[in-house]
Design an enzyme around this catalytic site. Structure first.
Site, short mmCIF file in Angstrom:
data_model
loop_
_atom_site.label_atom_id
_atom_site.label_comp_id
_atom_site.label_asym_id
_atom_site.label_seq_id
_atom_site.Cartn_x
_atom_site.Cartn_y
_atom_site.Cartn_z
N SER A 109 0.97 -1.20 -0.25
CA SER A 109 0.09 0.01 -0.14
C SER A 109 0.85 1.23 -0.08
O SER A 109 1.90 1.23 0.49
CB SER A 109 -0.79 0.03 1.17
OG SER A 109 -1.36 1.37 1.66
N GLN A 130 0.63 -0.47 -4.76
CA GLN A 130 -0.85 0.21 -4.80
C GLN A 130 -0.58 1.55 -4.67
O GLN A 130 -0.16 1.94 -3.57
CB GLN A 130 -1.80 -0.33 -3.75
CG GLN A 130 -3.13 0.33 -3.62
CD GLN A 130 -3.17 1.43 -2.62
OE1 GLN A 130 -2.72 1.26 -1.55
NE2 GLN A 130 -3.88 2.69 -3.06
N ARG A 167 -15.94 4.97 9.99
CA ARG A 167 -15.54 3.81 10.77
C ARG A 167 -16.12 4.09 12.38
O ARG A 167 -15.16 4.43 12.87
CB ARG A 167 -14.45 3.34 10.54
CG ARG A 167 -14.57 2.74 9.00
CD ARG A 167 -13.17 2.07 8.57
NE ARG A 167 -12.93 2.35 7.21
CZ ARG A 167 -11.72 2.44 6.77
NH1 ARG A 167 -10.83 2.65 7.51
NH2 ARG A 167 -11.50 2.80 5.34
N HIS A 278 -13.73 -2.43 -1.00
CA HIS A 278 -12.76 -2.00 0.12
C HIS A 278 -13.06 -2.87 1.20
O HIS A 278 -12.91 -2.14 2.45
CB HIS A 278 -12.81 -0.38 0.24
CG HIS A 278 -11.50 0.07 0.33
ND1 HIS A 278 -10.65 0.90 -0.32
CD2 HIS A 278 -10.75 0.20 1.87
CE1 HIS A 278 -9.63 1.45 0.07
NE2 HIS A 278 -9.67 0.82 1.45
N GLY A 311 -14.28 -9.82 1.23
CA GLY A 311 -15.17 -11.11 1.98
C GLY A 311 -14.54 -12.42 1.73
O GLY A 311 -15.30 -13.33 1.91
N GLY A 332 -7.39 -9.52 2.30
CA GLY A 332 -7.08 -8.28 3.12
C GLY A 332 -6.84 -9.05 4.65
O GLY A 332 -5.96 -9.54 4.96
C1 FMN Z 1 -6.66 -2.52 7.87
C2 FMN Z 1 -6.77 -2.46 6.10
C3 FMN Z 1 -6.26 -1.23 5.69
C4 FMN Z 1 -6.57 -1.26 4.20
N1 FMN Z 1 -5.45 -0.40 3.61
C5 FMN Z 1 -5.76 -0.08 2.10
C6 FMN Z 1 -4.88 0.67 1.52
O1 FMN Z 1 -4.06 1.23 1.93
N2 FMN Z 1 -5.20 0.71 -0.01
C7 FMN Z 1 -6.11 0.01 -0.48
O2 FMN Z 1 -6.30 0.09 -1.65
N3 FMN Z 1 -6.93 -0.73 0.14
C8 FMN Z 1 -6.64 -0.83 1.44
N4 FMN Z 1 -7.58 -1.73 2.21
C9 FMN Z 1 -8.49 -2.60 1.48
C10 FMN Z 1 -7.94 -3.91 0.97
O3 FMN Z 1 -7.12 -3.61 0.11
C11 FMN Z 1 -8.97 -4.85 0.58
O4 FMN Z 1 -9.89 -4.35 -0.62
C12 FMN Z 1 -9.99 -5.29 1.43
O5 FMN Z 1 -9.35 -5.47 2.78
C13 FMN Z 1 -10.39 -6.79 1.18
O6 FMN Z 1 -11.60 -7.18 1.80
P1 FMN Z 1 -11.25 -8.39 2.96
O7 FMN Z 1 -10.36 -7.73 3.99
O8 FMN Z 1 -12.70 -8.68 3.35
O9 FMN Z 1 -10.47 -9.37 2.27
C14 FMN Z 1 -7.44 -1.88 3.75
C15 FMN Z 1 -8.12 -2.72 4.29
C16 FMN Z 1 -7.82 -2.94 5.62
C17 FMN Z 1 -8.49 -4.12 6.45
#
Ligand code: FMN
Length: 393
Positions: A109, A130, A167, A278, A311, A332
């Protein structure tokens, strides 16, 4: 639960909940608003039934796939996550090392607290970067330049933060900028001394990819600059087109749910998109990625590589995604929970092993020897039509 006895992402998340201070667990697990989008992400996956097929020779079944001209060990990778090291100092590095060793992509990220250069030395050609294109084009250009120099060939531009997600868990815990931890959060950290000591004596977390801009700005001004740079406010497709022109390798646009946006991504020359809400962290009323995926595939045909996240929690979910039109998926939270639950040395490898073995198990149940054989015929009840027509893949 003893750490040797975890077999699913659900068990890992339950163990992580015990190991982490509540505010940190909430930061990772929480979603926007009432967390309806988070729940919907799971509910929609669980509604999809996959039809097994018997007596097909799958003795040579494997989980490997090719994406963007590169062969990977399995059709999943680590989604970009900012502030991952809040879980444990060294999380970015440990996940990158496991991704390299097990040959899956690691997406770093922009908001990581470890620099592109540090992770590139670890993940090497398994590193994707990213980018939050942000309001300042010069900063984005410099991040792209650094990624290019570090050998990154897949750039993932995230466009689904027009405003920060609201959030409630972070607001209650005081985990927002500026940081105002609640008394409950402070007491809770005291109840998790292992985490507290690592946070206290480990390296200080900072925005490692924004060092260039730091010198000229005060602390608060720098924080404000960074938060503007993490937002997609004010961006338009023309800006994405300029990024397309400037980036010489694969470009993926992350955070698309609307089929019209997918068509736009294709029009500006993106190679792929991440169909994503996201992880339910932005718009509480958003549809889940898995439910919009078929419409996006329909709109783009085979012209775009479709990656899905939000998910995904099991090998079955990976198969459900591929059968519904995805080429690849990202996860994620499960990766961060694996580090929290099982530690830096064991967690990342354990979660990759679990997901890959589950996916292979599901693939074989469905009578497929190769992930590319998964398709709509495996979705029940949609496959009734081809069954009636006597199709026998
Ligand atoms: C703690 C956390 C930080 C995240 N930070 C970013 C980020 O910096 N850039 C981004 O594109 N998505 C970010 N995301 C979204 C993830 O890339 C991803 O889209 C998402 O976590 C997928 O869903 P899941 O956690 O249910 O697998 C973040 C998600 C989490 C949980």
């Amino acid at each position: 639960m003893p750490t040797g006895r975890v077999f699913t992402t659900g068990q890992i998340a339950a163990l992580a909940r015990k190991r982490l201070p509540r505010a940190i667990f909430d930061f990772v697990e929480g979603g926007a608003g009432s967390e309806a989008a988070v729940a919907r992400n799971r509910a929609r996956f669980e509604q999809i039934a996959l039809m097994p097929q018997a007596l097909r020779d799958c003795s040579a079944a494997h989980s490997e796939v090719t994406i963007f001209g590169r062969r990977y060990a399995a059709p999943f990778g680590v989604a970009p996550m900012g502030f991952a090291d809040l879980v444990r100092p060294g999380t970015d590095r440990a996940l990158a090392a496991a991704a390299k060793a097990q040959n899956i992509p690691y997406v770093l990220s922009t908001a990581a607290t470890t620099s592109i250069e540090t992770i590139a030395a670890i993940a090497q050609d398994n590193l994707w970067f990213q980018l939050y294109p942000g309001s300042d084009e010069a900063t984005a250009a410099s991040l792209m330049e650094r990624a290019l120099k570090a050998g990154v060939t897949t750039l993932v531009a995230t466009i689904d933060i027009p405003v920060p997600g609201k959030r409630p868990r972070d607001l209650v815990n005081g985990l927002a900028i500026p940081l105002r931890p609640s008394l409950r959060t402070v007491l809770d950290v005291a109840m998790h001394p292992a985490w507290g000591l690592r946070a206290l004596f480990g390296e200080r977390l900072g925005m490692a990819n924004f060092v260039e801009n730091k010198g000229s700005l005060s602390g608060l001004a720098h924080a404000e600059f960074v938060s503007r740079q993490l937002s997609s406010a004010g961006l338009d497709w023309k800006r994405l087109e300029r990024i397309r022109q400037a980036w010489p390798h694969h470009l993926v646009i992350k955070g698309i749910l609307n089929p019209q946006d997918a068509v736009m991504a294709e029009r500006i020359g993106a190679d792929g998109i991440v169909v994503s809400n996201h992880g339910g962290r932005q718009l509480d009323s958003a549809p889940s990625s898995i439910e919009v995926l078929p419409a996006i595939r329909e709109a783009c045909g085979d012209r775009l590589t479709l990656i899905l996240d939000s998910g995904v929690r099991s090998g079955d979910d990976i198969a459900r995604s591929l059968a519904s039109g995805a080429d690849f998926v990202l996860l994620g939270r499960p990766f961060l929970f694996a580090v929290a639950a099982l530690g830096l040395a064991r967690g990342p490898d354990a979660i990759i092993d679990i997901l890959r073995a589950e996916f292979l198990n599901t693939l074989i149940h469905l009578g497929c020897a190769d992930p590319t054989e998964l398709g709509r015929d495996h979705l029940w009840p949609e496959n009734q039509i081809s069954l009636r027509q006597g199709s026998n893949r």
